[in-house]
Design a protein around this motif. Structure first.
Motif, PDB file in Angstrom:
ATOM      1  N   THR A 179       0.860  -1.175   0.000  1.00  0.00           N
ATOM      2  CA  THR A 179       0.000   0.000   0.000  1.00  0.00           C
ATOM      3  C   THR A 179       0.902   1.232   0.000  1.00  0.00           C
ATOM      4  OG1 THR A 179      -0.183  -0.117   2.422  1.00  0.00           O
ATOM      5  CG2 THR A 179      -1.959  -1.105   1.144  1.00  0.00           C
ATOM      6  N   PRO A 180       0.369   2.433  -0.207  1.00  0.00           N
ATOM      7  CA  PRO A 180       1.223   3.600  -0.478  1.00  0.00           C
ATOM      8  C   PRO A 180       2.105   4.093   0.662  1.00  0.00           C
ATOM      9  CG  PRO A 180      -1.002   3.961  -1.303  1.00  0.00           C
ATOM     10  CD  PRO A 180      -1.054   2.728  -0.466  1.00  0.00           C
ATOM     11  N   GLU A 207       0.327  -2.138  -6.037  1.00  0.00           N
ATOM     12  CA  GLU A 207       0.016  -1.176  -4.981  1.00  0.00           C
ATOM     13  C   GLU A 207      -1.499  -1.117  -4.837  1.00  0.00           C
ATOM     14  OE1 GLU A 207       2.061   2.746  -3.985  1.00  0.00           O
ATOM     15  OE2 GLU A 207       0.147   3.431  -4.824  1.00  0.00           O
ATOM     16  N   SER A 210      -4.439   2.569  -3.630  1.00  0.00           N
ATOM     17  CA  SER A 210      -3.635   3.704  -4.094  1.00  0.00           C
ATOM     18  C   SER A 210      -4.392   5.017  -4.020  1.00  0.00           C
ATOM     19  CB  SER A 210      -3.184   3.471  -5.538  1.00  0.00           C
ATOM     20  OG  SER A 210      -2.261   2.428  -5.614  1.00  0.00           O
ATOM     21  N   ARG A 222      -5.608  10.725  -3.515  1.00  0.00           N
ATOM     22  CA  ARG A 222      -4.680   9.864  -2.785  1.00  0.00           C
ATOM     23  C   ARG A 222      -4.867  10.074  -1.284  1.00  0.00           C
ATOM     24  NH1 ARG A 222      -1.610   7.253  -6.249  1.00  0.00           N
ATOM     25  NH2 ARG A 222      -1.432   8.093  -8.367  1.00  0.00           N
ATOM     26  N   SER A 228       3.523   8.694  -5.760  1.00  0.00           N
ATOM     27  CA  SER A 228       2.875   7.878  -6.783  1.00  0.00           C
ATOM     28  C   SER A 228       3.246   6.414  -6.601  1.00  0.00           C
ATOM     29  CB  SER A 228       3.311   8.341  -8.177  1.00  0.00           C
ATOM     30  OG  SER A 228       4.686   8.057  -8.387  1.00  0.00           O
ATOM     31  N   ALA A 229       2.467   5.555  -7.222  1.00  0.00           N
ATOM     32  CA  ALA A 229       2.758   4.119  -7.180  1.00  0.00           C
ATOM     33  C   ALA A 229       4.096   3.835  -7.838  1.00  0.00           C
ATOM     34  CB  ALA A 229       1.638   3.345  -7.872  1.00  0.00           C
ATOM     35  N   GLU A 230       4.430   4.608  -8.879  1.00  0.00           N
ATOM     36  CA  GLU A 230       5.711   4.426  -9.573  1.00  0.00           C
ATOM     37  C   GLU A 230       6.883   4.707  -8.631  1.00  0.00           C
ATOM     38  OE1 GLU A 230       3.136   6.042 -10.800  1.00  0.00           O
ATOM     39  OE2 GLU A 230       2.620   4.889 -12.602  1.00  0.00           O
ATOM     40  N   LEU A 240       6.034  -2.206 -11.598  1.00  0.00           N
ATOM     41  CA  LEU A 240       4.698  -1.966 -11.080  1.00  0.00           C
ATOM     42  C   LEU A 240       3.688  -2.737 -11.931  1.00  0.00           C
ATOM     43  CD1 LEU A 240       2.826  -0.407  -9.130  1.00  0.00           C
ATOM     44  CD2 LEU A 240       2.729   1.419 -10.859  1.00  0.00           C
ATOM     45  N   SER A 242       0.308  -3.150 -11.047  1.00  0.00           N
ATOM     46  CA  SER A 242      -1.001  -2.513 -11.043  1.00  0.00           C
ATOM     47  C   SER A 242      -1.084  -1.503  -9.909  1.00  0.00           C
ATOM     48  CB  SER A 242      -2.112  -3.552 -10.884  1.00  0.00           C
ATOM     49  OG  SER A 242      -3.384  -2.951 -10.907  1.00  0.00           O
ATOM     50  N   GLU A 243      -1.847  -0.447 -10.160  1.00  0.00           N
ATOM     51  CA  GLU A 243      -2.165   0.558  -9.150  1.00  0.00           C
ATOM     52  C   GLU A 243      -3.671   0.458  -8.909  1.00  0.00           C
ATOM     53  OE1 GLU A 243      -1.500   5.373  -8.583  1.00  0.00           O
ATOM     54  OE2 GLU A 243      -1.834   4.543 -10.578  1.00  0.00           O
TER      55      GLU A 243
END
Length: 278
Positions: A179-180, A207, A210, A222, A228-230, A240, A242-243
């Motif tokens: 998770t973020p 992630e 997100s 967010r 960011s997920a990246e 990555l 999937s977000e």
């Protein structure tokens, strides 16, 4: 079984002289075995496992799920089969037993401790060695048949069961769920390093939670981190996959036991399955 080239122990294996140190299934033949793991609980690891399983089944693959989170099994609820049971068949004249997986509406075979106890809220108060033995037996003695994919929903963290799966089962790859939050990413990093030390192929990171999508304008809000997920994937040094947003419709369907059908029809999760299949 899976190809030796993809085995985590292939570099140190001398099969001709010593025999393979991986556990073999008595009644299953798997083209791919994928583990799904997280650094801590509550990040949606089992939900991600369910999503991948359903999307693989929709794509025409034969799929099985081994609920390896022995002390916190949740796959029956996620796949809507809490009312079913894993049958145990004993061979006449011997102590040998065979487990019969339960099947979902879309034909996914599931082995879970929650399908072998009277009540799903009954706690499992076992020490590590017993848990490992039960996990091994559910893998080895289940009548899986011929499967394209066996997914293993692993317990979070770097404990005994995770070590058993990584060392004992011939994994073709592993999906990491996070998770973020930075705190979660730090804990997840431990699992990544563990897998790398054991030479397990990591397919990438999902992630979860997100963002929330605004119903009116579609903006991504967010909640847990501005990163960011990246950025989080870069910290973990992983692709990555999937977000995934916080999906209240999915939550409602999970509560109602209808998540399998919801996931099956929802195209938002197609990308995740396609990347796992690469």
């Amino acid at each position: 079984m899976s190809n030796c080239d993809n085995c985590a122990s292939s570099s140190n294996c001398n099969k001709k002289d010593k025999g393979c140190n991986k556990i073999e299934s008595k009644y299953g033949n798997f083209k791919k075995i994928i583990g799904i793991i997280s650094g801590k609980g509550g990040v949606g690891k089992s939900t991600v496992t369910g999503i991948i399983a359903v999307k693989l089944a929709k794509a025409g693959y034969k799929v099985g799920v081994l609920d390896g989170d022995i002390t916190g099994p949740s796959m029956p609820r996620i796949l809507g089969i809490s009312n079913k049971r894993n049958l145990i068949v004993q061979k006449e004249g011997s102590e040998e037993v065979k487990f019969i997986p339960a099947e979902t509406e879309f034909g996914i075979k599931v082995m879970s401790l929650n399908l072998m106890i009277e009540s799903e809220d009954q706690p499992v108060i076992w020490r590590g060695p017993v848990i490992n033995n039960v996990l091994n037996q559910m893998y080895v003695d289940a009548e899986w048949g011929d499967l394209d994919y066996l997914l293993i929903d692993m317990p979070p963290g770097t404990g005994d069961v995770a070590l058993t799966v990584m060392q004992g089962i011939p994994l073709d790859g592993m999906v990491i769920v996070s998770t973020p939050q930075d705190m979660v990413s730090m804990i997840v990093k431990k699992v990544v390093v563990m897998a790398q030390k054991l030479k397990v192929n990591i397919l990438g990171v999902v992630e979860n939670m997100s963002y929330i999508k605004c119903e009116k304008c579609g903006e991504k809000i967010r909640v847990f981190s501005k990163k960011s997920a990246e950025e989080q994937a870069k910290y973990l040094n992983l692709p990555l996959l999937s977000e995934m947003p916080i999906d209240l419709e999915l939550v409602e369907n999970l509560e109602n036991g209808t998540a399998e059908k919801y996931i099956y029809d929802n195209k938002d999760y197609d990308e995740l399955m396609s990347k796992v299949c690469k």
